[in-house]
Scaffold this motif. Structure first.
Motif, short mmCIF file in Angstrom:
data_model
loop_
_atom_site.label_atom_id
_atom_site.label_comp_id
_atom_site.label_asym_id
_atom_site.label_seq_id
_atom_site.Cartn_x
_atom_site.Cartn_y
_atom_site.Cartn_z
N SER A 121 0.80 -1.23 0.00
CA SER A 121 0.00 0.00 0.00
C SER A 121 0.83 1.28 0.00
O SER A 121 0.46 2.26 -0.66
N PRO A 122 1.98 1.35 0.71
CA PRO A 122 2.77 2.58 0.69
C PRO A 122 3.29 2.95 -0.70
O PRO A 122 3.60 4.12 -0.95
N ASN A 123 3.37 1.99 -1.59
CA ASN A 123 3.90 2.24 -2.94
C ASN A 123 2.81 2.45 -3.98
O ASN A 123 3.11 2.57 -5.17
N LEU A 124 1.57 2.48 -3.54
CA LEU A 124 0.46 2.52 -4.48
C LEU A 124 -0.59 3.54 -4.07
O LEU A 124 -0.76 3.83 -2.88
N ASP A 125 -1.27 4.11 -5.04
CA ASP A 125 -2.53 4.78 -4.76
C ASP A 125 -3.52 4.40 -5.85
O ASP A 125 -3.13 4.08 -6.98
#
Length: 258
Positions: A121-125
């Motif tokens: 999740s930290p690498n994606l939106d």
């Protein structure tokens, strides 16, 4: 309406499979298809490609070759479930950031849940928006990817111009899509598999064969490799090329914003 492929001059905007629809009618119909299949999307791709979509997607990521550095930003369009975005992030040693854009909220919900489970999740939106009207500034992304989604966009020419607009100079466009089988005998086998087996498997999996019938027909309507390459050139891209996979069942198209 026949199963003739549309040309580089357009036609997909009023084609819902083999059925002719009015301008503006296609997008809601496509949305309904993907609301129905969202939770079984990976199984759907396995059925549509006999499992080969995984190999083709890996080849797409190898062609992109995302760098292992912070600040590399990719826009993955029509990628709601995250399949391509996850591969990009992992290939960059979790350095890249991927924005997953999809017009279908059901698909995005599946992707966000999967991203959380994979701790990505930290690498994606995840952004719910239309490929024909991207909510981003010009020159925002280092790369633009779309896998098995461009044929579902009504105005493909508009989406390609939007891709060009949001890419940075030197950025690549990579489009993976089912295409025109160019290998003798394989084309007959694939037609038989597509029209006879895929809808039946779809009904067994989801209880409804209509979404699969549309998806099979949409493949046959999509421009062939050369016509689609011409559309990419018309959108402003340079060094446009394509590579056939499995005799042309799928093809990877690429172009660069120079």
């Amino acid at each position: 309406m026949t199963d003739e492929r549309v040309s580089a001059n357009g036609g997909m905007e009023t084609s819902f499979g083999f059925r002719e629809v009015s301008a503006g009618e296609k997008q809601p119909l496509v949305n309904d298809v993907f609301h129905k299949v969202a939770k079984r999307y990976d199984i759907m791709n396995d059925v549509m490609s006999a499992g080969l979509h995984r190999v083709w997607k890996d080849a797409m990521i190898a062609a992109l070759n995302p760098p292992r550095r912070e600040g590399y930003r990719v826009l993955d369009v029509a990628g709601g479930t995250g399949d391509i975005a996850f591969r990009i992030v992992e290939a960059s040693d979790r350095k890249a950031h991927a924005t997953v854009l999809d017009i279908n909220g059901s698909m995005l919900a599946v992707g966000a849940e999967r991203a959380s489970k994979k701790k990505l999740s930290p690498n994606l939106d995840f952004v719910e928006a239309n490929a024909e009207d991207l909510p981003f500034d010009p020159n925002s992304f280092d790369a633009y990817t779309i896998a098995f989604g461009i044929r579902n966009v009504p105005r493909i020419d508009v989406a390609l111009k939007e891709a060009y607009r949001v890419l940075k100079r030197g950025g690549p466009l990579l489009v993976l899509e089912f295409s025109d089988v160019e290998m003798p005998l394989l084309d007959r086998f694939y037609d038989a598999w597509s029209f006879n087996a895929i809808p039946k498997f779809g009904k067994l999996i989801t209880g409804d064969d209509a979404p699969y019938q549309y998806l099979v027909e949409s493949i046959r309507k999509f421009p062939n490799q050369r016509d689609f390459a011409a559309m990419i050139k018309d959108a402003g891209f340079s060094r446009v090329s394509f590579t056939n996979y499995t005799g042309g069942i799928a093809a990877l198209h690429s172009g660069w914003k120079i």
